[in-house]
Design a protein around this motif. Structure first.
Motif, PDB file in Angstrom:
ATOM      1  N   GLU A   1      34.417  81.110  98.544  1.00  0.00           N
ATOM      2  CA  GLU A   1      34.676  80.754 100.096  1.00  0.00           C
ATOM      3  C   GLU A   1      33.329  80.555 100.969  1.00  0.00           C
ATOM      4  OE1 GLU A   1      37.814  80.539 101.218  1.00  0.00           O
ATOM      5  OE2 GLU A   1      38.173  80.777  98.998  1.00  0.00           O
TER       6      GLU A   1
ATOM      7  N   ARG B   1      32.431  76.826 100.212  1.00  0.00           N
ATOM      8  CA  ARG B   1      33.528  75.815 100.827  1.00  0.00           C
ATOM      9  C   ARG B   1      33.497  75.849 102.331  1.00  0.00           C
ATOM     10  NH1 ARG B   1      38.320  77.986  97.315  1.00  0.00           N
ATOM     11  NH2 ARG B   1      38.035  76.679  95.473  1.00  0.00           N
ATOM     12  N   GLY B   2      32.723  76.675 103.065  1.00  0.00           N
ATOM     13  CA  GLY B   2      32.512  76.614 104.584  1.00  0.00           C
ATOM     14  C   GLY B   2      30.879  75.900 104.790  1.00  0.00           C
TER      15      GLY B   2
END
Length: 133
Positions: A83, A86-87
């Motif tokens: 996560e 992904r950012g």
């Protein structure tokens, strides 16, 4: 929920079977060692040998399964890292690239790492990338 319980059952069953096999191998090795050296343990010594084999089988099993079976904490940490990645700006830049290009670069980088680990002098030469987007 049913899948989770099936996975848990399979994990526990595999773990128990592994431990049983390791324990049997340790017992065979102990028996062979005693026979080869013409040793006959008394009752207390045999009890200690059995306890030693039990503890060793447990330790080997714990060690093997800590390496080959991911724990829930490892999976959660992996998801959190995904996560986070992904950012990132790098992920956003890659998301516009074709998948084949990304896979090719990944394979190239992996091979470069392997080559470098086998022959560090090759790691000093810059890679000649022939993959085009």
């Amino acid at each position: 929920m049913e899948v989770k319980s099936t996975v848990t059952f399979a994990h526990n069953n595999l773990r128990q079977n592994f431990r049983t096999r390791i324990r049997a191998l340790l017992e065979d090795n102990t028996r062979n060692y005693l026979a080869e050296n013409n040793l006959v343990p008394d009752k207390d010594q045999q009890t200690l040998l059995n306890q030693m084999n039990d503890k060793l089988a447990d330790k080997i099993t714990d060690s093997a399964f800590s390496v080959i079976m991911p724990t829930q904490e490892k999976l959660r940490a992996f998801r959190e890292e995904l996560e986070f990645l992904r950012g990132s700006k790098d992920y956003m830049a890659l998301s516009t690239e074709p998948r084949d290009f990304i896979e090719s670069r990944f394979i190239e980088n992996t091979l470069e790492s392997v080559i470098y680990s086998l022959n560090e002098s090759k790691g000093l030469v810059p890679a000649n990338r022939g993959v085009l987007p």
